[in-house]
Design a protein around this motif. Structure first.
Motif, mmCIF file in Angstrom:
data_model
loop_
_atom_site.group_PDB
_atom_site.id
_atom_site.type_symbol
_atom_site.label_atom_id
_atom_site.label_comp_id
_atom_site.label_asym_id
_atom_site.label_seq_id
_atom_site.Cartn_x
_atom_site.Cartn_y
_atom_site.Cartn_z
ATOM 1 N N LEU A 1 -59.892 88.538 88.210
ATOM 2 C CA LEU A 1 -60.378 89.913 88.089
ATOM 3 C C LEU A 1 -61.758 89.903 87.454
ATOM 4 C CD1 LEU A 1 -57.158 91.622 86.645
ATOM 5 C CD2 LEU A 1 -58.079 91.982 88.946
ATOM 6 N N THR A 2 -62.552 90.922 87.748
ATOM 7 C CA THR A 2 -63.804 91.163 87.040
ATOM 8 C C THR A 2 -63.549 92.276 86.028
ATOM 9 O OG1 THR A 2 -64.569 92.907 88.541
ATOM 10 C CG2 THR A 2 -65.077 90.607 89.144
ATOM 11 N N PRO A 3 -64.391 92.408 85.006
ATOM 12 C CA PRO A 3 -64.202 93.515 84.062
ATOM 13 C C PRO A 3 -64.174 94.875 84.756
ATOM 14 C CG PRO A 3 -65.703 91.916 83.120
ATOM 15 C CD PRO A 3 -65.454 91.481 84.548
ATOM 16 N N GLU A 4 -64.977 95.056 85.816
ATOM 17 C CA GLU A 4 -64.988 96.333 86.542
ATOM 18 C C GLU A 4 -63.642 96.619 87.200
ATOM 19 O OE1 GLU A 4 -67.305 94.039 86.709
ATOM 20 O OE2 GLU A 4 -69.084 95.046 85.867
ATOM 21 N N ASP A 5 -62.926 95.559 87.593
ATOM 22 C CA ASP A 5 -61.625 95.732 88.232
ATOM 23 C C ASP A 5 -60.607 96.389 87.304
ATOM 24 O OD1 ASP A 5 -62.459 94.560 90.616
ATOM 25 O OD2 ASP A 5 -61.838 92.540 89.991
ATOM 26 N N LEU A 6 -60.842 96.284 85.983
ATOM 27 C CA LEU A 6 -59.884 96.838 85.029
ATOM 28 C C LEU A 6 -59.802 98.362 85.121
ATOM 29 C CD1 LEU A 6 -60.593 94.601 81.904
ATOM 30 C CD2 LEU A 6 -58.711 94.440 83.532
ATOM 31 N N LEU A 7 -60.833 98.994 85.712
ATOM 32 C CA LEU A 7 -60.800 100.446 85.895
ATOM 33 C C LEU A 7 -59.885 100.837 87.049
ATOM 34 C CD1 LEU A 7 -64.602 101.277 85.428
ATOM 35 C CD2 LEU A 7 -62.780 101.376 83.716
ATOM 36 N N LYS A 8 -59.503 99.865 87.871
ATOM 37 C CA LYS A 8 -58.716 100.160 89.069
ATOM 38 C C LYS A 8 -57.257 99.709 88.960
ATOM 39 C CE LYS A 8 -62.953 99.029 91.620
ATOM 40 N NZ LYS A 8 -63.550 98.045 92.565
ATOM 41 N N VAL A 9 -56.988 98.665 88.200
ATOM 42 C CA VAL A 9 -55.617 98.146 88.121
ATOM 43 C C VAL A 9 -54.829 98.923 87.075
ATOM 44 C CG1 VAL A 9 -56.422 95.846 88.777
ATOM 45 C CG2 VAL A 9 -56.165 96.418 86.344
ATOM 46 N N PRO A 10 -53.493 98.871 87.124
ATOM 47 C CA PRO A 10 -52.668 99.550 86.115
ATOM 48 C C PRO A 10 -52.954 98.997 84.720
ATOM 49 C CG PRO A 10 -51.334 98.934 88.007
ATOM 50 C CD PRO A 10 -52.655 98.270 88.196
ATOM 51 N N ARG A 11 -53.194 99.912 83.802
ATOM 52 C CA ARG A 11 -53.427 99.528 82.411
ATOM 53 C C ARG A 11 -52.306 100.069 81.535
ATOM 54 N NH1 ARG A 11 -59.097 101.418 80.503
ATOM 55 N NH2 ARG A 11 -59.236 102.636 82.423
ATOM 56 N N TRP B 1 -63.910 97.146 74.370
ATOM 57 C CA TRP B 1 -63.978 95.900 75.128
ATOM 58 C C TRP B 1 -64.782 96.084 76.417
ATOM 59 C CZ3 TRP B 1 -63.122 93.524 79.712
ATOM 60 C CH2 TRP B 1 -63.030 92.131 79.714
ATOM 61 N N LEU B 2 -64.552 97.187 77.137
ATOM 62 C CA LEU B 2 -65.262 97.423 78.395
ATOM 63 C C LEU B 2 -66.760 97.576 78.170
ATOM 64 C CD1 LEU B 2 -62.674 99.801 80.075
ATOM 65 C CD2 LEU B 2 -63.320 97.517 80.900
ATOM 66 N N ARG B 3 -67.141 98.286 77.123
ATOM 67 C CA ARG B 3 -68.583 98.422 76.837
ATOM 68 C C ARG B 3 -69.191 97.064 76.488
ATOM 69 N NH1 ARG B 3 -66.935 103.236 73.798
ATOM 70 N NH2 ARG B 3 -67.346 105.081 75.082
ATOM 71 N N ASP B 4 -68.459 96.246 75.722
ATOM 72 C CA ASP B 4 -68.952 94.896 75.411
ATOM 73 C C ASP B 4 -69.142 94.079 76.679
ATOM 74 O OD1 ASP B 4 -68.938 95.424 72.703
ATOM 75 O OD2 ASP B 4 -67.028 94.422 72.315
ATOM 76 N N ALA B 5 -68.311 94.341 77.691
ATOM 77 C CA ALA B 5 -68.393 93.615 78.963
ATOM 78 C C ALA B 5 -69.423 94.218 79.911
ATOM 79 C CB ALA B 5 -67.018 93.606 79.636
ATOM 80 N N GLY B 6 -70.090 95.297 79.476
ATOM 81 C CA GLY B 6 -71.128 95.909 80.306
ATOM 82 C C GLY B 6 -70.605 96.847 81.370
ATOM 83 N N GLU C 1 -66.720 83.448 70.722
ATOM 84 C CA GLU C 1 -67.932 84.200 70.397
ATOM 85 C C GLU C 1 -67.588 85.686 70.454
ATOM 86 O OE1 GLU C 1 -70.872 82.960 73.156
ATOM 87 O OE2 GLU C 1 -70.823 80.866 72.522
ATOM 88 N N VAL C 2 -67.309 86.262 69.305
ATOM 89 C CA VAL C 2 -66.703 87.587 69.236
ATOM 90 C C VAL C 2 -67.753 88.687 69.195
ATOM 91 C CG1 VAL C 2 -65.172 89.056 67.884
ATOM 92 C CG2 VAL C 2 -64.725 86.614 68.048
ATOM 93 N N HIS C 3 -67.508 89.749 69.992
ATOM 94 C CA HIS C 3 -68.305 90.968 69.912
ATOM 95 C C HIS C 3 -67.708 91.852 68.819
ATOM 96 C CE1 HIS C 3 -70.430 90.304 73.784
ATOM 97 N NE2 HIS C 3 -69.330 89.620 74.061
ATOM 98 N N ARG C 4 -68.514 92.319 67.884
ATOM 99 C CA ARG C 4 -68.006 93.078 66.745
ATOM 100 C C ARG C 4 -68.524 94.511 66.762
ATOM 101 N NH1 ARG C 4 -65.982 89.332 63.033
ATOM 102 N NH2 ARG C 4 -66.690 87.197 63.385
ATOM 103 N N HIS C 5 -67.632 95.430 66.437
ATOM 104 C CA HIS C 5 -67.978 96.839 66.266
ATOM 105 C C HIS C 5 -67.409 97.311 64.941
ATOM 106 C CE1 HIS C 5 -69.396 97.805 70.430
ATOM 107 N NE2 HIS C 5 -68.805 96.650 70.633
ATOM 108 N N PRO C 6 -68.161 97.141 63.825
ATOM 109 C CA PRO C 6 -67.612 97.463 62.504
ATOM 110 C C PRO C 6 -67.172 98.911 62.424
ATOM 111 C CG PRO C 6 -69.643 96.206 62.282
ATOM 112 C CD PRO C 6 -69.526 96.608 63.733
#
Length: 318
Positions: free
Chosen positions: A179-189, A200-205, A307-312
């Motif tokens: 899957l690509t990160p964009e695919d996560l908008l289409k599959v069951p969550r 997470w999605l914003r970190d993935a662009g 390599e972690v993306h952080r959002h304090p």
């Protein structure tokens, strides 16, 4: 009516007199040396008498100080005996409070080991997503999420909270094997309303649409992880909690990206009880358990995932 000097100062004096050393008294009482000196000075001013001679790099009791130290020591021995039975009773029970997620995804699976190592102690686990009142409730120790800042409580960091989408191998296979990160908008969550998804999605662009996402809403990560293992969708999970399921192939992490809001899980307890034996024993055991699982998790994660993306965030939860 008794005309007693401040009892805090008397307690400090008893320890300092017994050791004839302010540094050792400070270590025993969990105070700074400056605080010990201040309490002794306060007591001397109250009594209008010198209790210690300040010499180069050491202190020594004066004659009045030595006379009163003997009587004060006896008084503290009497008090110690009076409370001994209560202390013994308190040592027989340990009440722990934590959140539903921590209890059901990790804690409850390991707490039995502590109980077996301490068979004389009754261990009770209380699960509540609210913040426990350590002053007003029968709580000895707790595990909380947040930034580690709770007035009146000591806080030891257990681990930082990271998250990434996970699913079952069968679910991934049904959707093409990758899957690509964009695919996560289409599959069951699972739990699509969870704010971790947006982070997470914003970190993935990925640009997130305005409409309300659809999907299964279960409320707790413990439920969401099991739903993901059952192939019901993609869940946003903390790898630390699901280490065994990742290792045994029940869950997979399709993406080499971890995100964080800056939170951690913390072991907390009242400052004045930091030296209580059962609390020290449990703290040492829990920190060792967490370190062992963190070490076991690292080989399962791709190097890029570390390599972690952080959002304090300053928010905190129980």
């Amino acid at each position: 009516m008794r005309q007693l000097p401040p009892l805090t100062a008397v307690r400090v004096f008893e320890s300092a007199a017994r050791h004839e050393n302010f540094t050792k008294a400070a270590a025993e009482l969990g105070m700074t040396q400056a605080a010990v000196s201040y309490q002794i000075k306060l007591l001397e001013e109250r009594l209008n008498v010198s209790l210690f001679r300040r010499e180069k790099r050491r202190v020594a009791l004066t004659d009045p100080g030595r006379r009163v130290a003997t009587e004060v020591g006896r008084a503290f021995d009497t008090l110690d005996g009076a409370f001994a039975s209560l202390r013994a009773e308190d040592e027989k029970a340990l009440n722990i409070t934590t959140s539903y997620t921590f209890a059901n995804t990790w804690f409850a699976w390991r707490l039995g080991a502590f109980q077996m190592a301490n068979p004389e102690m009754a261990v009770r686990l209380l699960t509540d997503d609210g913040l426990a009142d350590f002053a007003g409730e029968e709580v000895d120790i707790g595990v909380r999420t947040g930034m580690g800042e709770w007035p009146g409580l000591c806080a030891d960091l257990l681990f930082q909270v990271f998250f990434t989408p996970m699913c079952s191998p069968a679910f991934l296979e049904r959707h093409g094997g990758s899957l690509t990160p964009e695919d996560l908008l289409k599959v069951p969550r699972i739990g699509p309303e969870d704010p971790w998804w947006a982070v997470w999605l914003r970190d993935a662009g990925v640009t997130i649409p305005d409409e309300t996402p659809r999907g299964i809403r279960l409320g707790y990560q413990a439920h969401e992880g099991h739903a993901a293992m059952a192939g019901q969708g993609m869940a946003m999970l903390t790898p630390f909690f699901w280490r065994n399921d990742i290792a045994e192939g029940r869950l997979v992490c399709p993406f080499d990206q971890l995100s964080s809001r800056g939170w951690g899980y913390w072991l907390v307890y009242a400052e004045q009880r930091r030296n209580v034996p059962k609390i020290k024993r449990f703290r040492d055991w829990l920190l060792a358990e967490v370190r062992r699982d963190l070490a076991a998790l690292k080989p399962m994660m791709p190097a890029s995932m570390l390599e972690v993306h952080r959002h304090p965030s300053r928010a905190s939860a129980a």
